[in-house]
Scaffold this motif. Structure first.
Motif, PDB file in Angstrom:
ATOM      1  N   SER A  47      46.008 -39.390  10.943  1.00  0.00           N
ATOM      2  CA  SER A  47      46.225 -39.222   9.507  1.00  0.00           C
ATOM      3  C   SER A  47      44.892 -39.347   8.780  1.00  0.00           C
ATOM      4  O   SER A  47      43.921 -39.890   9.304  1.00  0.00           O
ATOM      5  N   LEU A  48      44.879 -38.832   7.560  1.00  0.00           N
ATOM      6  CA  LEU A  48      43.687 -38.860   6.717  1.00  0.00           C
ATOM      7  C   LEU A  48      44.116 -39.354   5.345  1.00  0.00           C
ATOM      8  O   LEU A  48      45.077 -38.845   4.770  1.00  0.00           O
ATOM      9  N   ASN A  49      43.430 -40.347   4.854  1.00  0.00           N
ATOM     10  CA  ASN A  49      43.715 -40.878   3.528  1.00  0.00           C
ATOM     11  C   ASN A  49      42.450 -40.711   2.707  1.00  0.00           C
ATOM     12  O   ASN A  49      41.385 -41.169   3.108  1.00  0.00           O
ATOM     13  N   MET A  50      42.553 -40.041   1.562  1.00  0.00           N
ATOM     14  CA  MET A  50      41.366 -39.846   0.735  1.00  0.00           C
ATOM     15  C   MET A  50      41.710 -40.007  -0.736  1.00  0.00           C
ATOM     16  O   MET A  50      42.826 -39.739  -1.139  1.00  0.00           O
ATOM     17  N   ARG A  51      40.743 -40.435  -1.477  1.00  0.00           N
ATOM     18  CA  ARG A  51      40.900 -40.577  -2.913  1.00  0.00           C
ATOM     19  C   ARG A  51      40.280 -39.353  -3.569  1.00  0.00           C
ATOM     20  O   ARG A  51      39.187 -38.926  -3.197  1.00  0.00           O
ATOM     21  N   LEU A  52      40.988 -38.785  -4.526  1.00  0.00           N
ATOM     22  CA  LEU A  52      40.539 -37.584  -5.230  1.00  0.00           C
ATOM     23  C   LEU A  52      40.647 -37.801  -6.726  1.00  0.00           C
ATOM     24  O   LEU A  52      41.517 -38.546  -7.186  1.00  0.00           O
ATOM     25  N   PRO A  53      39.828 -37.100  -7.497  1.00  0.00           N
ATOM     26  CA  PRO A  53      40.033 -37.120  -8.942  1.00  0.00           C
ATOM     27  C   PRO A  53      41.400 -36.487  -9.255  1.00  0.00           C
ATOM     28  O   PRO A  53      41.807 -35.519  -8.593  1.00  0.00           O
ATOM     29  N   VAL A  75      46.443 -28.475   2.041  1.00  0.00           N
ATOM     30  CA  VAL A  75      45.135 -29.081   2.330  1.00  0.00           C
ATOM     31  C   VAL A  75      44.787 -28.890   3.804  1.00  0.00           C
ATOM     32  O   VAL A  75      43.658 -28.520   4.145  1.00  0.00           O
ATOM     33  N   ARG A  76      45.756 -29.117   4.692  1.00  0.00           N
ATOM     34  CA  ARG A  76      45.518 -28.925   6.127  1.00  0.00           C
ATOM     35  C   ARG A  76      45.163 -27.468   6.423  1.00  0.00           C
ATOM     36  O   ARG A  76      44.256 -27.183   7.201  1.00  0.00           O
TER      37      ARG A  76
END
Length: 85
Positions: A47-53, A75-76
């Motif tokens: 899994s990928l966890n990211m913070r975005l504006p 996104v993938r």
């Protein structure tokens, strides 16, 4: 497209596509514009966890909705397409 081939209708959801394929005679339609499709058969084990504006996330969600897919899948898809180049 041959003179008798019909253009493909725009199918905005999986349900619409399933109904169309079940009911339509596909030999009557122009399929020349179709591109190969990669189906998701590999299990997703990471899994990928990211913070975005927030505006960027909102834009991703709008684009995904316009394509009729969940935004995480969109996104993938973007990542896969970029890495395939």
């Amino acid at each position: 497209m041959s003179a008798k081939a019909k253009p493909m209708p725009s199918l905005r959801s999986d349900e619409a596509a399933e109904r169309f394929v079940e009911e339509a005679d596909l030999t009557a339609y122009d399929l020349s514009g179709f591109k190969p499709m990669r189906f998701e058969v590999e299990p997703k084990l990471a899994s990928l966890n990211m913070r975005l504006p927030q505006p960027l996330l909102d834009a991703l969600k709008r684009k995904a909705k316009a394509r009729g897919i969940p935004y995480a899948r969109y996104v993938r898809m973007l990542l896969e397409n970029d890495l395939a180049k």
